[in-house]
Write a protein that holds these residues in place. Structure first.
Motif, PDB file in Angstrom:
ATOM      1  N   ARG A 167      13.599  11.024  29.269  1.00 50.66           N
ATOM      2  CA  ARG A 167      13.648  10.013  28.212  1.00 50.66           C
ATOM      3  C   ARG A 167      12.914  10.490  26.970  1.00 50.66           C
ATOM      4  O   ARG A 167      11.982  11.291  27.061  1.00 50.66           O
ATOM      5  CB  ARG A 167      13.038   8.690  28.691  1.00 50.66           C
ATOM      6  CG  ARG A 167      13.864   7.979  29.768  1.00 50.66           C
ATOM      7  CD  ARG A 167      13.210   6.667  30.161  1.00 50.66           C
ATOM      8  NE  ARG A 167      14.017   5.934  31.126  1.00 50.66           N
ATOM      9  CZ  ARG A 167      14.962   5.061  30.820  1.00 50.66           C
ATOM     10  NH1 ARG A 167      15.221   4.805  29.536  1.00 50.66           N
ATOM     11  NH2 ARG A 167      15.646   4.437  31.749  1.00 50.66           N
ATOM     12  N   TYR A 211      10.921   9.200  23.348  1.00 52.36           N
ATOM     13  CA  TYR A 211      10.182   8.072  22.767  1.00 52.36           C
ATOM     14  C   TYR A 211       9.739   8.463  21.355  1.00 52.36           C
ATOM     15  O   TYR A 211       9.120   9.505  21.155  1.00 52.36           O
ATOM     16  CB  TYR A 211       8.951   7.735  23.610  1.00 52.36           C
ATOM     17  CG  TYR A 211       9.282   7.375  25.037  1.00 52.36           C
ATOM     18  CD1 TYR A 211       9.507   6.062  25.411  1.00 52.36           C
ATOM     19  CD2 TYR A 211       9.368   8.381  26.010  1.00 52.36           C
ATOM     20  CE1 TYR A 211       9.811   5.736  26.728  1.00 52.36           C
ATOM     21  CE2 TYR A 211       9.673   8.066  27.318  1.00 52.36           C
ATOM     22  CZ  TYR A 211       9.901   6.741  27.672  1.00 52.36           C
ATOM     23  OH  TYR A 211      10.211   6.443  28.980  1.00 52.36           O
ATOM     24  N   ALA A 266       3.250   1.083  27.341  1.00 50.82           N
ATOM     25  CA  ALA A 266       3.991   0.013  28.038  1.00 50.82           C
ATOM     26  C   ALA A 266       5.392   0.484  28.401  1.00 50.82           C
ATOM     27  O   ALA A 266       5.893   0.187  29.499  1.00 50.82           O
ATOM     28  CB  ALA A 266       4.040  -1.229  27.164  1.00 50.82           C
ATOM     29  N   ASP A 267       6.043   1.205  27.498  1.00 46.03           N
ATOM     30  CA  ASP A 267       7.383   1.716  27.794  1.00 46.03           C
ATOM     31  C   ASP A 267       7.343   2.730  28.935  1.00 46.03           C
ATOM     32  O   ASP A 267       8.228   2.746  29.803  1.00 46.03           O
ATOM     33  CB  ASP A 267       7.977   2.371  26.544  1.00 46.03           C
ATOM     34  CG  ASP A 267       8.363   1.358  25.474  1.00 46.03           C
ATOM     35  OD1 ASP A 267       8.473   0.155  25.802  1.00 46.03           O
ATOM     36  OD2 ASP A 267       8.562   1.775  24.312  1.00 46.03           O
ATOM     37  N   GLU A 313       5.181   2.821  31.352  1.00 43.97           N
ATOM     38  CA  GLU A 313       4.943   2.065  32.583  1.00 43.97           C
ATOM     39  C   GLU A 313       6.232   1.407  33.071  1.00 43.97           C
ATOM     40  O   GLU A 313       6.543   1.422  34.271  1.00 43.97           O
ATOM     41  CB  GLU A 313       3.869   1.011  32.357  1.00 43.97           C
ATOM     42  CG  GLU A 313       3.538   0.218  33.618  1.00 43.97           C
ATOM     43  CD  GLU A 313       2.407  -0.763  33.411  1.00 43.97           C
ATOM     44  OE1 GLU A 313       1.825  -1.204  34.417  1.00 43.97           O
ATOM     45  OE2 GLU A 313       2.099  -1.074  32.237  1.00 43.97           O
ATOM     46  N   ARG A 314       6.977   0.828  32.142  1.00 52.93           N
ATOM     47  CA  ARG A 314       8.253   0.184  32.504  1.00 52.93           C
ATOM     48  C   ARG A 314       9.243   1.198  33.069  1.00 52.93           C
ATOM     49  O   ARG A 314       9.925   0.925  34.066  1.00 52.93           O
ATOM     50  CB  ARG A 314       8.845  -0.475  31.254  1.00 52.93           C
ATOM     51  CG  ARG A 314      10.225  -1.122  31.449  1.00 52.93           C
ATOM     52  CD  ARG A 314      10.896  -1.311  30.108  1.00 52.93           C
ATOM     53  NE  ARG A 314      11.184  -0.020  29.483  1.00 52.93           N
ATOM     54  CZ  ARG A 314      11.267   0.163  28.173  1.00 52.93           C
ATOM     55  NH1 ARG A 314      11.048  -0.838  27.334  1.00 52.93           N
ATOM     56  NH2 ARG A 314      11.556   1.373  27.687  1.00 52.93           N
ATOM     57  N   ASP A 315       9.329   2.370  32.464  1.00 53.03           N
ATOM     58  CA  ASP A 315      10.355   3.336  32.844  1.00 53.03           C
ATOM     59  C   ASP A 315       9.975   4.174  34.056  1.00 53.03           C
ATOM     60  O   ASP A 315      10.859   4.586  34.819  1.00 53.03           O
ATOM     61  CB  ASP A 315      10.646   4.266  31.655  1.00 53.03           C
ATOM     62  CG  ASP A 315      11.271   3.538  30.476  1.00 53.03           C
ATOM     63  OD1 ASP A 315      11.872   2.461  30.691  1.00 53.03           O
ATOM     64  OD2 ASP A 315      11.148   4.040  29.335  1.00 53.03           O
ATOM     65  N   GLY A 326       6.397   3.902  35.819  1.00 53.95           N
ATOM     66  CA  GLY A 326       5.385   3.319  36.684  1.00 53.95           C
ATOM     67  C   GLY A 326       4.147   4.168  36.881  1.00 53.95           C
ATOM     68  O   GLY A 326       3.138   3.682  37.401  1.00 53.95           O
ATOM     69  N   LEU A 331      -1.830   4.558  34.192  1.00 52.87           N
ATOM     70  CA  LEU A 331      -0.627   5.251  34.649  1.00 52.87           C
ATOM     71  C   LEU A 331      -0.991   6.545  35.374  1.00 52.87           C
ATOM     72  O   LEU A 331      -0.330   6.926  36.353  1.00 52.87           O
ATOM     73  CB  LEU A 331       0.278   5.577  33.461  1.00 52.87           C
ATOM     74  CG  LEU A 331       0.926   4.388  32.759  1.00 52.87           C
ATOM     75  CD1 LEU A 331       1.767   4.862  31.585  1.00 52.87           C
ATOM     76  CD2 LEU A 331       1.784   3.592  33.729  1.00 52.87           C
TER      77      LEU A 331
END
Length: 288
Positions: A57, A59, A74-75, A77-79, A81, A127
């Motif tokens: 990914r 960013y 946050a992104d 963590e969402r994508d 973990g 993370l």
């Protein structure tokens, strides 16, 4: 030891740059999933889509903006973990002399080179703790040991980052997070090419610049065998560390090395011209 990249999540800042490009291709080929972070979103996306494997990914984030850094974490963590490896690789340098540059540019260079990796590392701690063997690698510079007289703000930021990462590495070792730094000398990246075109720091060009792959190799050696610091060109590190034992002699040493550095800079520019990266404009040069 040999680091197992399979299934590991590796985030790297300055992800569209030359050093990052050399590292992420190798890491992806070994089975890692890459998070490519760069202020230039389309460039980061191009790197991510060009990697072997799936799940990579891109960013877009300005790491000097805390709001954007928090959103980035946050992104991630969402994508994913978790983060198995965070590589702080972003960096900038200005060739404006200290007595001529404006205060805003000084703040920006310190924020990019010193504050942004520290803040991102701090915010990414949850993370990292979610990973089994979390690692942090920061790209410092031999300019974090040896004062580069023509680029004092770069020197200040890298001196600070080196010291901070040594201290953080000691602090976090007992908490299960391994922190390391790579200290390269001049590396053939767009930033160095810009520096050469603008008549940058002559001390950078004592020897031909190393390819980005040499720095990527050093990063991979840190993953294979963790330690606080590594130098892609170890012999150069010995020279600069010895020189700093005698700080009052540095002005004289600078004069001795400056001529060789200027000749090396011109040789580098001729190499870049032959490769089609720069061209002559009047008495100077410009990037193509």
């Amino acid at each position: 030891m040999s680091y197992d990249y399979r299934g590991k999540v590796i985030a790297i800042t300055g992800g569209a740059g030359g050093i990052a490009g050399a590292f992420v291709g190798r890491a992806a080929a070994r089975g890692a999933t890459l998070a490519i972070i760069d202020r230039r979103g389309p460039a980061a996306e191009a790197v991510a889509t060009g990697l072997i494997g799936s799940g990579h990914r891109a960013y877009a984030a300005d790491l000097t903006d805390e709001t954007q850094v928090r959103a980035l974490v946050a992104d991630l963590e969402r994508d994913f973990g978790r983060l198995d490896v965070l590589i702080n690789n972003v960096g900038v340098s200005s060739q404006e002399r200290f007595d001529e540059r404006d205060v805003a540019s000084i703040r920006t260079e310190i924020e990019v080179n010193l504050l942004s990796p520290l803040i991102l590392t701090r915010l990414a701690i949850p993370l990292l703790r979610a990973a089994r063997d979390p690692r942090v690698i920061s790209t410092v510079s031999l300019g974090g040991i040896f004062p580069l007289g023509e680029t004092p703000i770069y020197t200040a930021s890298k001196f600070g980052l080196r010291g901070a990462m040594l201290a953080i590495g000691i602090d976090l070792a007992d908490k299960g997070i391994t922190c390391s730094s790579v200290l390269p000398s001049a590396t053939d990246t767009p930033m160095l090419r810009q520096e050469a075109v603008e008549g940058g720091n002559s001390m950078q060009f004592q020897d031909p610049p190393q390819p980005p792959a040499s720095v990527a190799d050093a990063m991979m050696r840190l993953l294979d065998r963790p330690r606080l610091e590594i130098y892609p060109r170890y012999s150069e590190s010995l020279l600069v560390r010895f020189a700093t034992l005698f700080p009052n002699q540095l002005p004289r040493l600078m004069r001795l090395f400056r001529g060789k550095g200027r000749r090396g800079e011109q040789a580098y520019l001729r190499y870049l011209e032959a490769e089609g990266h720069v061209r002559r404009v009047g008495d100077g040069w410009e990037l193509t």
